[in-house]
Design a protein around this motif. Structure first.
Motif, PDB file in Angstrom:
ATOM      1  N   GLU A  94      19.322   8.448   9.855  1.00 12.91           N
ATOM      2  CA  GLU A  94      19.669   8.753   8.463  1.00 12.91           C
ATOM      3  C   GLU A  94      19.321   7.587   7.544  1.00 12.91           C
ATOM      4  OE1 GLU A  94      23.592   9.667   5.695  1.00 12.91           O
ATOM      5  OE2 GLU A  94      23.676  10.091   7.852  1.00 12.91           O
ATOM      6  N   ALA A  95      19.614   6.357   7.970  1.00 12.56           N
ATOM      7  CA  ALA A  95      19.319   5.181   7.142  1.00 12.56           C
ATOM      8  C   ALA A  95      17.815   5.064   6.883  1.00 12.56           C
ATOM      9  CB  ALA A  95      19.850   3.931   7.820  1.00 12.56           C
ATOM     10  N   SER A  96      17.009   5.320   7.920  1.00  2.76           N
ATOM     11  CA  SER A  96      15.556   5.253   7.755  1.00  2.76           C
ATOM     12  C   SER A  96      15.054   6.341   6.817  1.00  2.76           C
ATOM     13  CB  SER A  96      14.864   5.378   9.117  1.00  2.76           C
ATOM     14  OG  SER A  96      15.125   4.253   9.928  1.00  2.76           O
ATOM     15  N   LEU A  97      15.624   7.520   6.914  1.00  3.52           N
ATOM     16  CA  LEU A  97      15.218   8.624   6.032  1.00  3.52           C
ATOM     17  C   LEU A  97      15.606   8.344   4.577  1.00  3.52           C
ATOM     18  CD1 LEU A  97      15.995  11.710   8.304  1.00  3.52           C
ATOM     19  CD2 LEU A  97      13.742  10.909   7.550  1.00  3.52           C
ATOM     20  N   ARG A  98      16.730   7.669   4.387  1.00  2.00           N
ATOM     21  CA  ARG A  98      17.115   7.297   3.019  1.00  2.00           C
ATOM     22  C   ARG A  98      16.153   6.251   2.453  1.00  2.00           C
ATOM     23  NH1 ARG A  98      21.672   9.584   1.346  1.00  2.00           N
ATOM     24  NH2 ARG A  98      23.155  10.371   2.895  1.00  2.00           N
ATOM     25  N   ARG A  99      15.728   5.309   3.307  1.00  4.49           N
ATOM     26  CA  ARG A  99      14.721   4.336   2.858  1.00  4.49           C
ATOM     27  C   ARG A  99      13.404   5.037   2.560  1.00  4.49           C
ATOM     28  NH1 ARG A  99      17.122   1.034   6.896  1.00  4.49           N
ATOM     29  NH2 ARG A  99      15.500   1.597   8.399  1.00  4.49           N
ATOM     30  N   LEU A 100      13.089   6.044   3.370  1.00  5.94           N
ATOM     31  CA  LEU A 100      11.863   6.806   3.152  1.00  5.94           C
ATOM     32  C   LEU A 100      11.901   7.507   1.799  1.00  5.94           C
ATOM     33  CD1 LEU A 100       9.159   7.838   4.234  1.00  5.94           C
ATOM     34  CD2 LEU A 100      10.404   9.748   5.291  1.00  5.94           C
ATOM     35  N   ARG A 101      13.055   8.048   1.443  1.00  8.64           N
ATOM     36  CA  ARG A 101      13.187   8.715   0.142  1.00  8.64           C
ATOM     37  C   ARG A 101      12.850   7.737  -0.986  1.00  8.64           C
ATOM     38  NH1 ARG A 101      17.016  12.757  -1.842  1.00  8.64           N
ATOM     39  NH2 ARG A 101      18.249  12.561   0.063  1.00  8.64           N
ATOM     40  N   ARG A 102      13.364   6.499  -0.885  1.00  7.19           N
ATOM     41  CA  ARG A 102      13.088   5.502  -1.923  1.00  7.19           C
ATOM     42  C   ARG A 102      11.611   5.109  -1.939  1.00  7.19           C
ATOM     43  NH1 ARG A 102      18.127   3.510   0.042  1.00  7.19           N
ATOM     44  NH2 ARG A 102      17.078   1.921   1.296  1.00  7.19           N
ATOM     45  N   GLU A 103      11.016   4.984  -0.751  1.00  2.84           N
ATOM     46  CA  GLU A 103       9.612   4.597  -0.666  1.00  2.84           C
ATOM     47  C   GLU A 103       8.684   5.660  -1.253  1.00  2.84           C
ATOM     48  OE1 GLU A 103       8.015   1.933   0.242  1.00  2.84           O
ATOM     49  OE2 GLU A 103       9.740   0.747   0.854  1.00  2.84           O
ATOM     50  N   SER A 150       0.822  -1.207   0.000  1.00  3.19           N
ATOM     51  CA  SER A 150       0.000   0.000   0.000  1.00  3.19           C
ATOM     52  C   SER A 150       0.861   1.264   0.000  1.00  3.19           C
ATOM     53  CB  SER A 150      -0.904   0.005   1.237  1.00  3.19           C
ATOM     54  OG  SER A 150      -1.516   1.261   1.412  1.00  3.19           O
ATOM     55  N   GLY A 151       0.319   2.314  -0.573  1.00  2.00           N
ATOM     56  CA  GLY A 151       1.002   3.600  -0.554  1.00  2.00           C
ATOM     57  C   GLY A 151       0.492   4.507   0.549  1.00  2.00           C
ATOM     58  N   ALA A 152      -0.248   3.933   1.537  1.00  2.00           N
ATOM     59  CA  ALA A 152      -0.758   4.736   2.643  1.00  2.00           C
ATOM     60  C   ALA A 152       0.391   5.286   3.470  1.00  2.00           C
ATOM     61  CB  ALA A 152      -1.678   3.888   3.524  1.00  2.00           C
ATOM     62  N   ALA A 153       0.200   6.472   4.035  1.00  2.00           N
ATOM     63  CA  ALA A 153       1.262   7.159   4.778  1.00  2.00           C
ATOM     64  C   ALA A 153       1.818   6.286   5.900  1.00  2.00           C
ATOM     65  CB  ALA A 153       0.730   8.485   5.339  1.00  2.00           C
ATOM     66  N   SER A 154       0.940   5.663   6.680  1.00  2.00           N
ATOM     67  CA  SER A 154       1.401   4.841   7.811  1.00  2.00           C
ATOM     68  C   SER A 154       2.217   3.646   7.333  1.00  2.00           C
ATOM     69  CB  SER A 154       0.203   4.367   8.635  1.00  2.00           C
ATOM     70  OG  SER A 154      -0.693   3.609   7.831  1.00  2.00           O
ATOM     71  N   ILE A 213       3.960   3.447   4.497  1.00  2.00           N
ATOM     72  CA  ILE A 213       5.238   3.950   3.975  1.00  2.00           C
ATOM     73  C   ILE A 213       6.222   4.198   5.112  1.00  2.00           C
ATOM     74  CG2 ILE A 213       6.341   5.926   2.849  1.00  2.00           C
ATOM     75  CD1 ILE A 213       3.853   6.125   1.075  1.00  2.00           C
ATOM     76  N   LEU A 214       5.759   4.832   6.182  1.00  2.00           N
ATOM     77  CA  LEU A 214       6.623   5.102   7.333  1.00  2.00           C
ATOM     78  C   LEU A 214       7.074   3.811   8.000  1.00  2.00           C
ATOM     79  CD1 LEU A 214       4.685   8.123   8.859  1.00  2.00           C
ATOM     80  CD2 LEU A 214       6.926   8.201   7.778  1.00  2.00           C
ATOM     81  N   LYS A 215       6.184   2.839   8.024  1.00  3.25           N
ATOM     82  CA  LYS A 215       6.529   1.548   8.638  1.00  3.25           C
ATOM     83  C   LYS A 215       7.594   0.837   7.820  1.00  3.25           C
ATOM     84  CE  LYS A 215       4.384  -2.758  10.219  1.00  3.25           C
ATOM     85  NZ  LYS A 215       3.099  -3.508  10.335  1.00  3.25           N
ATOM     86  N   ARG A 216       7.430   0.801   6.491  1.00  5.50           N
ATOM     87  CA  ARG A 216       8.406   0.119   5.644  1.00  5.50           C
ATOM     88  C   ARG A 216       9.765   0.800   5.687  1.00  5.50           C
ATOM     89  NH1 ARG A 216       3.978  -0.241   1.991  1.00  5.50           N
ATOM     90  NH2 ARG A 216       4.831   1.407   0.685  1.00  5.50           N
ATOM     91  N   ALA A 217       9.767   2.109   5.844  1.00  7.22           N
ATOM     92  CA  ALA A 217      11.022   2.842   5.895  1.00  7.22           C
ATOM     93  C   ALA A 217      11.726   2.684   7.240  1.00  7.22           C
ATOM     94  CB  ALA A 217      10.780   4.330   5.616  1.00  7.22           C
ATOM     95  N   GLY A 218      11.009   2.204   8.240  1.00  4.77           N
ATOM     96  CA  GLY A 218      11.602   2.023   9.565  1.00  4.77           C
ATOM     97  C   GLY A 218      11.526   3.258  10.444  1.00  4.77           C
ATOM     98  N   ILE A 219      10.810   4.272   9.996  1.00  6.85           N
ATOM     99  CA  ILE A 219      10.704   5.508  10.782  1.00  6.85           C
ATOM    100  C   ILE A 219      10.009   5.242  12.117  1.00  6.85           C
ATOM    101  CG2 ILE A 219       9.667   7.820  10.861  1.00  6.85           C
ATOM    102  CD1 ILE A 219      11.979   7.682   8.935  1.00  6.85           C
ATOM    103  N   LEU A 220       8.948   4.450  12.094  1.00  9.79           N
ATOM    104  CA  LEU A 220       8.160   4.227  13.305  1.00  9.79           C
ATOM    105  C   LEU A 220       8.891   3.356  14.327  1.00  9.79           C
ATOM    106  CD1 LEU A 220       4.602   3.700  11.772  1.00  9.79           C
ATOM    107  CD2 LEU A 220       5.704   5.816  12.530  1.00  9.79           C
ATOM    108  N   GLU A 221       9.988   2.703  13.905  1.00 13.67           N
ATOM    109  CA  GLU A 221      10.765   1.877  14.836  1.00 13.67           C
ATOM    110  C   GLU A 221      11.834   2.681  15.564  1.00 13.67           C
ATOM    111  OE1 GLU A 221      12.371  -1.383  12.685  1.00 13.67           O
ATOM    112  OE2 GLU A 221      10.413  -2.145  12.030  1.00 13.67           O
ATOM    113  N   LEU A 222      12.062   3.900  15.135  1.00 15.29           N
ATOM    114  CA  LEU A 222      13.077   4.741  15.779  1.00 15.29           C
ATOM    115  C   LEU A 222      12.608   5.167  17.167  1.00 15.29           C
ATOM    116  CD1 LEU A 222      14.019   6.992  12.707  1.00 15.29           C
ATOM    117  CD2 LEU A 222      15.349   5.090  13.656  1.00 15.29           C
ATOM    118  N   THR A 223      13.536   5.138  18.134  1.00 12.72           N
ATOM    119  CA  THR A 223      13.226   5.518  19.516  1.00 12.72           C
ATOM    120  C   THR A 223      14.235   6.556  20.009  1.00 12.72           C
ATOM    121  OG1 THR A 223      14.661   3.834  20.510  1.00 12.72           O
ATOM    122  CG2 THR A 223      12.413   3.159  19.898  1.00 12.72           C
ATOM    123  N   GLU A 224      14.083   6.947  21.248  1.00 14.85           N
ATOM    124  CA  GLU A 224      15.014   7.917  21.845  1.00 14.85           C
ATOM    125  C   GLU A 224      16.430   7.373  21.891  1.00 14.85           C
ATOM    126  OE1 GLU A 224      13.494   8.950  25.648  1.00 14.85           O
ATOM    127  OE2 GLU A 224      11.704   9.956  24.866  1.00 14.85           O
TER     128      GLU A 224
END
Length: 356
Positions: free
Chosen positions: A297-306, A272-276, A278-289
């Protein structure tokens, strides 16, 4: 043969040769279907005139008319050249260059085989198979009727993996200039996509060719946005072929119609191209404090591709949610990082122009 099919056979060029029929047979296209589709042989002079080209290149080859279902007049033509120029690669091998040609400046169009009932375009109960190229579309047209009492699916062809998009208008630029507006071609609006099963079958090199993979993803998101249920059928590499197309697979001893129908039936549902999602596949939602900046940076690069192929509205949603999550884990200046990751190429180009 129906009267419509007879009318579609235009008188450009001349009848196909026995060699042409054999070549098409190796792409799982029968003699009857080739004739009904109006494929003709043209000389270099004829080919150049039809596609608006001149010069020293050889334009002899086969001409494919583009005819909308239910109509008889060709909207345009594509030329498959017998002897395209060769491009030499660094490893010493060669690749055919500009084997298929259209007239310069022509709009991109969808390609259909002959004998397609225009009612199929509005009937969402009939699945659609999308492939790149005229020969693959015709091969799948054969498969759609193979050992069947009624058509299994509607084959739709693209003249290139990105050619479901094109110039759809003009708009004023920031400096008073006029710019082309790119977007989905109008032909897409003439088909009912909502609640329809779509199977995209690109060549077997889709996973090792970033441009083709990006085009597949962008088309997937476009069709999901139109309400389609999208699936991806992955063709295997076959012996003695640099890459496998749908027509190659149908005609190959290790492929064939039964295996192709199996690939279509068991195609994988597209992501799916849904926002949630896309963020999950990029690993953004797995980032913590506790996540290191390198992980961010790695997650943001994956986000760019997604984000390839995502429209501006969905991009804005993803940007907002990404910034919100990064802010929630205590990352300083998250907007700056997300904006850098999602900056579009045209924005970089405009920035470069302004700088000079």
């Amino acid at each position: 043969m129906s009267s419509i099919r007879k009318k579609i056979q235009n008188r450009l060029g001349s009848k196909l040769t026995e060699h042409d029929y054999q070549m098409l047979k190796h792409s799982w296209i029968s003699t009857g279907l080739a004739d009904a589709a109006g494929i003709r042989r043209v000389s270099s002079l004829e080919g150049g005139q039809i596609i608006g080209r001149n010069g020293s290149s050889d334009y002899a080859g086969l001409i494919f008319p583009y005819v909308w279902p239910g109509e008889t007049k060709a909207r345009d033509y594509r030329l498959r050249r017998d002897h395209p120029e060769l491009e030499y690669r660094l490893d010493g091998t060669t690749k055919e260059k500009q084997k298929y040609l259209s007239a310069p400046g022509r709009s991109n169009l969808l390609y259909f085989s002959c004998g397609i009932d225009p009612a199929f375009l509005k009937n969402a109960q009939i699945p659609v198979i999308i492939v790149e190229g005229e020969k693959k579309t015709l091969a799948l047209r054969n498969l759609a009727d193979w050992n069947a009492t009624e058509i299994r699916f509607l084959p739709v062809g693209l003249s290139g993996v990105w050619n479901w998009r094109g110039t759809i208008g003009k708009e004023p630029g920031p400096k008073g200039d006029v710019r082309a507006v790119k977007g989905p071609i109008p032909d897409l609006d003439r088909i009912i996509w909502k609640n329809r099963r779509i199977v995209i079958i690109f060549d077997s090199d889709v996973k090792r060719n970033p441009n083709i993979e990006q085009a597949q993803k962008a088309l997937t998101y476009e069709l999901i946005g139109r309400g389609s249920d999208v699936f991806l059928a992955n063709l295997p590499d076959l012996p003695n072929l640099e890459k496998t197309g749908a027509d190659d697979f149908l005609a190959h001893p290790e492929g064939g119609p039964e295996r192709m129908l199996g690939l279509i039936e068991n195609a994988m549902r597209a992501e799916s191209g849904a926002a949630s999602e896309i963020l999950k596949r990029a690993g953004i939602l797995e980032l913590t404090e506790q996540s290191a900046i390198d992980d961010v940076e790695a997650s943001l690069r994956r986000l760019r591709r997604e984000m390839i192929g995502v429209d501006a509205l969905r991009e804005a949603s993803v940007r907002t949610e990404a910034i919100k999550h990064l802010l929630g884990i205590g990352l300083p200046s998250p907007a700056q990082l997300v904006n850098a990751a999602l900056k579009r190429p045209e924005q970089e180009e405009e920035k470069h122009k302004i700088a000079f």
